[in-house]
Write an enzyme that holds these catalytic residues in place. Structure first.
Site, short mmCIF file in Angstrom:
data_model
loop_
_atom_site.label_atom_id
_atom_site.label_comp_id
_atom_site.label_asym_id
_atom_site.label_seq_id
_atom_site.Cartn_x
_atom_site.Cartn_y
_atom_site.Cartn_z
N GLU A 140 25.05 46.44 32.56
CA GLU A 140 26.30 46.81 33.10
C GLU A 140 26.68 46.15 34.44
O GLU A 140 27.70 45.83 34.89
CB GLU A 140 26.38 48.31 33.22
CG GLU A 140 26.41 48.97 31.57
CD GLU A 140 26.51 50.56 31.89
OE1 GLU A 140 25.82 51.05 32.58
OE2 GLU A 140 27.46 51.01 31.06
N GLU A 168 20.50 52.49 25.05
CA GLU A 168 20.98 53.82 25.35
C GLU A 168 20.61 54.68 23.97
O GLU A 168 20.53 55.87 24.00
CB GLU A 168 22.40 53.94 25.71
CG GLU A 168 22.71 53.54 27.21
CD GLU A 168 22.67 51.90 27.66
OE1 GLU A 168 22.37 51.20 26.78
OE2 GLU A 168 23.26 51.89 28.51
C1 1HE Z 1 11.56 52.81 34.88
C2 1HE Z 1 12.58 52.14 34.00
C3 1HE Z 1 13.71 52.93 33.92
C4 1HE Z 1 10.80 51.08 33.85
N1 1HE Z 1 13.72 54.37 34.83
N2 1HE Z 1 11.54 53.98 35.45
N3 1HE Z 1 16.77 51.80 30.15
C5 1HE Z 1 15.79 51.50 29.38
O1 1HE Z 1 15.68 52.24 28.38
C6 1HE Z 1 14.52 50.39 29.73
C7 1HE Z 1 13.38 51.00 30.15
N4 1HE Z 1 12.47 50.17 30.43
C8 1HE Z 1 11.73 49.50 29.64
O2 1HE Z 1 11.84 49.13 28.46
C9 1HE Z 1 10.65 48.81 30.24
O3 1HE Z 1 10.22 49.26 31.33
C10 1HE Z 1 10.94 47.16 30.44
C11 1HE Z 1 11.13 46.37 29.50
C12 1HE Z 1 11.99 47.17 31.48
C13 1HE Z 1 9.91 46.59 31.30
O4 1HE Z 1 8.50 46.90 30.47
P1 1HE Z 1 7.23 46.65 31.34
O5 1HE Z 1 6.05 46.85 30.48
O6 1HE Z 1 7.13 45.38 32.26
O7 1HE Z 1 7.16 47.84 32.43
P2 1HE Z 1 6.77 49.50 31.98
O8 1HE Z 1 5.28 49.85 32.19
O9 1HE Z 1 7.16 50.02 30.86
O10 1HE Z 1 7.33 50.14 33.59
C14 1HE Z 1 6.70 49.96 34.69
C15 1HE Z 1 7.31 51.04 35.80
O11 1HE Z 1 8.42 51.03 35.64
C16 1HE Z 1 6.73 52.52 35.21
O12 1HE Z 1 6.64 53.09 36.19
P3 1HE Z 1 5.16 53.67 36.59
O13 1HE Z 1 5.36 54.86 37.75
O14 1HE Z 1 4.63 54.68 35.49
O15 1HE Z 1 4.30 52.37 36.91
C17 1HE Z 1 8.19 52.83 34.43
O16 1HE Z 1 8.23 54.03 34.49
C18 1HE Z 1 9.06 52.22 35.49
N5 1HE Z 1 10.32 51.87 34.69
N6 1HE Z 1 12.13 51.28 33.51
C19 1HE Z 1 12.79 54.64 35.52
N7 1HE Z 1 14.85 52.80 33.40
C20 1HE Z 1 25.02 54.89 33.74
S1 1HE Z 1 24.13 55.27 32.25
C21 1HE Z 1 23.25 53.81 32.02
C22 1HE Z 1 22.32 54.20 30.93
C23 1HE Z 1 21.07 53.35 30.85
O17 1HE Z 1 21.06 52.37 31.57
S2 1HE Z 1 20.09 53.82 29.52
C24 1HE Z 1 18.98 52.45 29.60
C25 1HE Z 1 17.57 52.83 30.36
#
Ligand code: 1HE
Length: 268
Positions: free
Chosen positions: A122, A142
């Site tokens: 977005e 989402e």
């Molecule tokens: C996060 C987030 C997040 C990572 N919010 N903390 N978005 C998603 O569904 C995508 C969610 N994220 C992922 O699928 C993956 O993290 C990634 C593909 C982006 C990256 O993967 P990777 O293996 O490099 O990293 P990771 O081990 O998953 O995450 C590393 C850290 O980033 C980890 O934190 P830590 O404290 O445990 O080290 C994760 O929790 C953190 N992290 N993504 C919070 N999204 C206005 S409405 C909009 C609606 C949406 O956007 S829904 C889609 C949300």
């Protein structure tokens, strides 16, 4: 009278002004994959509300680390346990930030790598130009998360890829990347090297245009898309009346007339 835009007042964004008027704005929470928490959204509102009045001639929007942006901060959202009214207000702040980007009149070039997902897509779709490298991929997870888009995807992503593809992305988690993403319109440029370097080059080119011309390109076209054809044609005439008679354009027209200006040629 230009207003001051002090890079030191930003924390979640890193702000680097260059001498040529290009400002690099970097989402700077790579440890969270640049997930958009409420503080980051407020900084985006601040920057993009101020940039049009602060002599910013073009922006490169980038993400630190291997991923451009993981979308909504799911941990913050989980922990806040928001009410519907609260989350509606959150979404309105996202819209404020992204509308300021799209309609603010300053060219925004997004340099994309890794995940450009959910709210990250977005955000990227509010930029005027998107550049991807070979690691970049787009998705709307989402559907899998029990969520819905709230940062303008129903408008901007549907506009880029069409309603049916957006619905498919949300229902099935379909990922687009590489040349296919370019052909669908999710990005306009794909490079084998650094998307940042290419985005900077494009921003530097755009920054050479007159600011009032860029204002029209990066504001009027978006506004006109929301109008009836009749009203858009009227608005176009009014905007062209202002832009095409600006004093600073005269030197460029004179350079064309005296043959010192570059001619438009096909690519080599
Ligand atoms: C996060 C987030 C997040 C990572 N919010 N903390 N978005 C998603 O569904 C995508 C969610 N994220 C992922 O699928 C993956 O993290 C990634 C593909 C982006 C990256 O993967 P990777 O293996 O490099 O990293 P990771 O081990 O998953 O995450 C590393 C850290 O980033 C980890 O934190 P830590 O404290 O445990 O080290 C994760 O929790 C953190 N992290 N993504 C919070 N999204 C206005 S409405 C909009 C609606 C949406 O956007 S829904 C889609 C949300």
């Amino acid at each position: 009278m230009p207003v001051t835009l002090d890079p030191a007042r930003f924390t979640n964004l890193r702000i680097d002004p260059h001498d040529d008027g290009v400002w690099v704005v970097t989402l700077n929470r790579p440890h969270k994959r640049n997930a958009l928490d409420i503080d980051t959204i407020e900084e985006l509102v601040d920057f993009f509300s101020t940039a049009p009045r602060a002599d910013v001639r073009a922006v490169v929007l980038a993400g630190a680390g291997d991923h451009f942006c993981a979308g909504l901060d799911l941990i913050e959202h989980h922990d806040a346990d928001r009410s519907p009214a609260d989350f509606m207000q959150v979404c309105l702040r996202w819209h404020e930030a992204f509308n300021k980007m799209e309609y603010g009149g300053v060219p925004v070039i997004a340099a994309l790598q890794g995940a450009v997902v959910g709210g990250g897509l977005e955000l990227a779709s509010a930029a005027h130009i998107r550049v991807i490298d070979n690691s970049a991929y787009f998705a709307l997870p989402e559907g899998q998360r029990g969520l819905f888009t709230g940062g303008g995807a129903t408008i901007r992503v549907a506009d880029l890829v069409g309603k049916a593809r957006m619905i498919d992305m949300m229902l099935t988690g379909r990922v687009y990347q590489g040349q296919e993403a370019v052909e669908l319109g999710l990005a306009q440029y794909r490079v084998d090297g650094s998307s940042f370097d290419k985005a900077l080059e494009l921003a530097q080119q755009a920054a050479c245009n007159l600011p009032l011309t860029n204002f029209a390109i990066c504001s009027a076209i978006s506004h006109m898309q929301n109008m009836s054809a009749l009203d858009a044609a009227y608005a176009e005439a009014v905007v062209a009346g202002v832009v095409n008679t600006q004093h600073d354009a005269r030197a460029r027209l004179a350079a064309f007339a005296d043959k010192s200006a570059a001619r438009v040629r096909p690519n080599k």
